[in-house]
Scaffold this active site. Structure first.
Site, PDB file in Angstrom:
ATOM      1  N   SER A 126      26.426 -23.796  41.512  1.00  0.00           N
ATOM      2  CA  SER A 126      27.306 -24.911  41.166  1.00  0.00           C
ATOM      3  C   SER A 126      28.483 -24.914  42.121  1.00  0.00           C
ATOM      4  O   SER A 126      28.921 -23.854  42.580  1.00  0.00           O
ATOM      5  CB  SER A 126      27.819 -24.731  39.734  1.00  0.00           C
ATOM      6  OG  SER A 126      28.886 -25.612  39.462  1.00  0.00           O
ATOM      7  N   TYR A 180      31.938 -18.454  34.097  1.00  0.00           N
ATOM      8  CA  TYR A 180      30.909 -19.332  34.650  1.00  0.00           C
ATOM      9  C   TYR A 180      31.049 -19.409  36.174  1.00  0.00           C
ATOM     10  O   TYR A 180      30.065 -19.225  36.910  1.00  0.00           O
ATOM     11  CB  TYR A 180      31.015 -20.732  34.042  1.00  0.00           C
ATOM     12  CG  TYR A 180      29.992 -21.691  34.585  1.00  0.00           C
ATOM     13  CD1 TYR A 180      28.689 -21.685  34.099  1.00  0.00           C
ATOM     14  CD2 TYR A 180      30.316 -22.591  35.590  1.00  0.00           C
ATOM     15  CE1 TYR A 180      27.730 -22.558  34.603  1.00  0.00           C
ATOM     16  CE2 TYR A 180      29.365 -23.470  36.099  1.00  0.00           C
ATOM     17  CZ  TYR A 180      28.081 -23.451  35.599  1.00  0.00           C
ATOM     18  OH  TYR A 180      27.148 -24.307  36.113  1.00  0.00           O
TER      19      TYR A 180
END
Length: 178
Positions: A34, A59
């Site tokens: 990401s 994350y």
């Protein structure tokens, strides 16, 4: 949990499949990361966020780990006929955000915005499919892609020393080395 699911699980699965991938060469490994890796930091003193936890930081750390893993694996696989690349799929309309608390009155607006600006699952899968099957990236390894194009990485995602150290620690964490 996030580091384990987003990095260590993929690390171990890939390791367990390497023999088959090498014997099936040419073969490709595609890792999904990401752009939020940009906000991640690899803190070797707290990889599992046991001392300090933030959902978004954990994350981002795991997504940075995906990129470092990809680059180190590409280095280790040179000359084997196995390539590995990493990608950002974009912001995709999936149910992965179902645990995000959105106020009831804001939810309809969020749904309209997501339909207007987020990718469909099919659109989000395009770069994965491209990296897995396109002749254009045959032999390309250790690169980062978005929208089926190679993209530049921040220096922290290209730190080979951190990548090697993360690899060594990951081997211990998943039980491959004691």
């Amino acid at each position: 949990m996030q580091f384990g699911v987003n990095h260590l699980g993929h690390f171990l699965l890939t390791h367990l499949l390497l023999g088959l991938l090498k014997s099936s060469a040419p073969s490709r490994i595609v890792v999904v990361s990401s752009k939020l890796y940009k906000y991640g930091e690899i803190n070797f003193d707290d990889l599992n966020s046991e001392k300090s936890y933030s959902r978004s930081s954990a994350y981002s750390r795991s997504k940075l780990a995906n990129i470092l893993f990809t680059r180190e694996l590409a280095r280790r696989l040179e000359g084997t006929g196995v390539t590995v690349n990493v990608l950002h799929p974009g912001i995709v309309r999936t149910n992965l955000g179902r645990h995000i608390n959105i106020p009831v009155l804001v939810k309809p607006l969020f749904n309209v915005v997501s339909w207007a600006f987020f990718k469909s699952p099919a659109e989000g899968a395009q770069t994965s499919v491209y990296l897995a099957s396109s002749p254009e990236v045959e032999g390309v390894s250790g690169k980062y892609f978005g929208d089926c194009k190679e993209e530049e990485l921040l220096p922290k995602a290209m730190d080979d020393l951190v990548g090697r150290k993360l690899w060594d620690i990951s081997e211990v964490m998943v039980g491959l080395i004691r």
